[in-house]
Design an enzyme around this catalytic site. Structure first.
Site, PDB file in Angstrom:
ATOM      1  N   ASP A  88       0.869  -1.167   0.000  1.00  0.00           N
ATOM      2  CA  ASP A  88       0.000   0.000   0.000  1.00  0.00           C
ATOM      3  C   ASP A  88       0.913   1.225   0.000  1.00  0.00           C
ATOM      4  OD1 ASP A  88      -2.359   1.628   0.491  1.00  0.00           O
ATOM      5  OD2 ASP A  88      -1.547   1.861   2.509  1.00  0.00           O
ATOM      6  N   ASP A 104      -6.954  -1.754   4.425  1.00  0.00           N
ATOM      7  CA  ASP A 104      -6.262  -2.860   3.771  1.00  0.00           C
ATOM      8  C   ASP A 104      -6.592  -4.236   4.332  1.00  0.00           C
ATOM      9  OD1 ASP A 104      -4.880  -1.089   2.093  1.00  0.00           O
ATOM     10  OD2 ASP A 104      -3.391  -0.701   3.645  1.00  0.00           O
ATOM     11  N   ASP A 136      -1.006  -0.495   5.910  1.00  0.00           N
ATOM     12  CA  ASP A 136      -1.043   0.162   7.212  1.00  0.00           C
ATOM     13  C   ASP A 136      -2.324  -0.149   7.973  1.00  0.00           C
ATOM     14  OD1 ASP A 136      -2.169   3.541   6.364  1.00  0.00           O
ATOM     15  OD2 ASP A 136      -2.764   1.585   5.603  1.00  0.00           O
TER      16      ASP A 136
END
Length: 699
Positions: free
Chosen positions: A393, A597, A593
């Protein structure tokens, strides 16, 4: 039959059945508060110290060897010849002495092993290592090899002691984490400081932490300024500055170094960072890797096979010789083949594999914990070691997630100040990093009297709110398009950054460009991953294509996918995984993080949550948790996992190879029980020591 929980040497739950109250799992440790006894009604024999037992048996064994083999005690020595003239029966005296000594040594070190074998037979668990040792040693006594019978038991106990010691050391390295859990908290109640157990402190209460004290609960600093030692949780040696001015978040386990702090508790004791860390670490060994499961299955099948093979070595050759080669049978009779079978049996014991492989994984998890990386199970150690595709990410993972307003571009008669103010008010209820950057840029104090109604966060798009009767939309281009905002056109942005488009009552009012900064070690991490053999690095982001490309080029990312919603990220990961070659040998890891996600963390072969101790969703979804915000911790995790797997396969190949070689030598008469003892205990000690190297060796 009542069963009582105990723990074995790897921290897994076992059960003690009261019929036998088995203590063969004598790896329980008082310092870990593990029960050494079950609460049975009958009495238990107090167990003798293993080391004391080994030393006593070893001393008696050495004395017996001296009596048997020293020339002074030989029947034709001058001393014995002289004594024999006056005492005719003295010739058999040395044999009697060393026979008694061998028996004493055997009983000291072998009694518990024999008892364990009998108990296991009673429980229909015949083919265990204690059974193998018992049969081999008793058989050696019957063929007259008293010294070798004692050696089998003595060195078996020595091997068990070394295994226990190695397990203790590896457990202690993890159990040291227990010291980071505070046992008291000072809470402010009715204006007075009261010392209570952390479990008694509720969310929202104010606790006081003095310099030198450990923070007992997660919270936000409301008063004071200090530096916090975070090394116990994150592995970071540099103290972190915390203050009420910055509303700094502090976690249970941090050590307050300088100033007095008052902290508003945000999570209960059971949900605090330190409790989650300890829970993850304590349960990590319960998740078995495929290698570990294979070894367990292998041992269950392998042990009966070698027992019957040993029986065949003892029976079939002498029968064949007796009926078809009687001349050879005179020289190679039953005693010869029984001895060979016993040697075969001793060396066949699979304890080196059964102990050393789980221990290697356990040491790997412990070493990772020391480096600020929590791995939830040994199967994820195996996945990390095979990682070939690393997917990241962007925001909060490769970048700092600290946003600053770079441009304010009003439209349709809106001024820059008005655009910034109305957007900030619409975002006022959001905790998103973009919202924080807007609040920082908009210096006026939010008016409490201002009516902000129905704030709604639209995942992957932005936010909708009613400000003073006006419907405000603030988010990405997809939000503007989905709501058919008048006057909106998807233009290229002037600089790299995140664009927040704003519409008021369905009319486009302009945009605000917010920029992020790359983490200091992000570029070095990507480069080092490629040196470690990662074949492809990928970045997934909901940001614009232009912004994503700038970050990817700066960091050296191979492939970029931008403008993604959370569900789009899962789809991209599945597409990448479908392209993998060589089946399951190449693993995909995803690093995020934890904000949006969680679905991707769960879908990847190994999901890695970055700096996510404060995110419950990330803790649940991730397989690996990096305890600070440094991407470079991923390098530590991969190096440790590969070192762990190297130790695992070294143990497997060496153990099986040496054992097979000695078994073949024993079957053809080129080995003896001493060599068999090395093949069992010696190999086991070497394998355990090799596993322990994972914990000790620096990265």
């Amino acid at each position: 039959m009542e069963k009582h929980e105990q723990h074995n040497h790897l921290g897994e739950h076992i059960h003690c059945e009261c019929d036998c109250c088995e203590h063969e799992h004598h790896h329980a440790h008082d310092e870990h508060n593990h029960e050494k006894h079950c609460d049975c009604e009958h009495e238990h024999e107090e167990e003798e110290s293993p080391l004391k037992k080994i030393l006593i048996a070893g001393a008696i064994f050495v004395l017996a060897l001296l009596v048997e083999h020293l020339p002074v005690f030989a029947s034709d020595s001058p001393l014995m010849s002289s004594l024999a003239k006056n005492f005719p029966s003295i010739g058999n005296f040395p044999r009697l002495v060393y026979g008694i000594l061998y028996l004493a040594a055997y009983l000291v070190c072998g009694r518990d092993v024999i008892k364990g074998a009998v108990r296991n037979i009673h429980k229909r668990n015949v083919f265990g290592e204690q059974f193998l040792m018992t049969v081999a040693s008793v058989g050696a006594i019957f063929v007259g090899e008293f010294a070798e019978a004692v050696a089998v038991m003595l060195f078996y106990n020595l091997g068990e002691f070394v295994q226990d010691y190695a397990v203790d050391r590896s457990r202690d390295s993890i159990s040291a984490l227990m010291d980071i859990r505070p046992d008291r908290a000072t809470v402010i109640r009715d204006g007075k400081a009261v010392v209570v157990s952390p479990e008694e402190v509720g969310i929202g209460e104010i606790i006081e932490v003095k310099p030198g004290e450990r923070v007992p609960l997660d919270g936000i600093v409301t008063e004071g300024k200090s530096f916090a030692d975070t090394s116990a949780l994150t592995g970071e040696s540099v103290p972190r500055e915390v203050s009420a001015e910055n509303e700094s978040e502090v976690l249970a386990g941090f050590v307050n170094q300088t100033g007095l702090l008052k902290i508003r508790v945000t999570k209960s004791y059971g949900e605090s960072a330190v409790s989650r860390i300890l829970n993850l670490t304590e349960t990590a060994s319960e998740v078995k890797s495929r290698s570990e499961k294979f070894i367990a299955r292998f041992a269950r099948i392998y042990t009966p096979i070698v027992c019957f093979a040993a029986l065949a070595v003892a029976v079939l050759p002498p029968l064949f010789l007796q009926f078809f080669m009687p001349d050879l049978f005179v020289e190679y009779g039953w005693s010869v083949w029984i001895y060979r079978a016993l040697t075969f049996l001793v060396v066949s014991c699979p304890c080196a594999l059964v102990i050393s492989v789980p221990l290697a994984f356990f040491c790997g998890i412990g070493a990772s914990s020391k480096s600020g990386v929590l791995i939830k199970g040994s199967n994820f150690v195996e996945v990390l070691s095979k990682a070939k595709i690393a997917v990241f990410d962007k925001t909060g993972t490769l970048t700092k997630g600290i946003f600053d307003v770079a441009e304010v571009n009003p439209a349709n008669g809106m001024t820059a100040e008005e655009l910034l103010a109305i957007t900030t008010h619409a975002e006022s209820y959001s905790n998103h990093p973009i919202s924080k950057s807007l609040k920082k840029a908009h210096h006026c104090v939010l008016c409490d009297a201002l009516k902000i109604l129905a704030p709604e966060e639209i995942s992957g798009f932005g936010i909708r709110a009613v400000v003073e009767g006006k419907t405000v939309l603030a988010g990405n281009a997809k939000l503007m398009e989905s709501k058919h905002v008048a006057g909106f056109s998807k233009n290229k942005q002037s600089i790299a950054g995140t664009i927040v488009h704003v519409a008021v009552d369905g009319v486009y009012s302009g945009n605000i460009v917010i920029s992020d900064q790359e983490k200091d070690d992000a570029k070095q991490t990507i480069g080092s991953l490629k040196k470690l053999g990662i074949k492809e690095t990928v970045m997934l982001t909901g940001d614009t294509e232009a912004t994503a490309q700038v970050v990817a080029e700066n960091l050296g990312i191979d492939t970029v996918y931008a403008d993604l919603l959370p569900e789009d990220k899962v789809q991209k990961v599945e597409e990448i995984m479908s392209r993998k070659t060589n089946g399951s040998s190449q693993k995909l890891i995803f690093v995020g993080d934890g904000i949006n996600d969680s679905p991707v963390l769960a879908r990847a072969d190994a999901g890695i949550a970055m700096g996510a101790l404060g995110s419950d969703a990330a803790i649940e979804a991730a397989d690996v948790v990096i305890m600070d915000d440094k991407p470079s911790r991923l390098l530590d995790a991969i190096k440790i996992s590969r070192r762990t797997m190297n130790a695992v396969w070294q143990n497997i190949y060496a153990s099986i190879g040496i054992k097979v070689a000695i078994m073949l030598l024993s079957a053809v008469g080129l080995g003896n029980l001493w060599l068999a003892v090395f093949g069992d205990v010696g190999v086991c000690i070497l394998a355990v020591a090799n596993s322990a190297r994972v914990l000790k060796k620096s990265i």
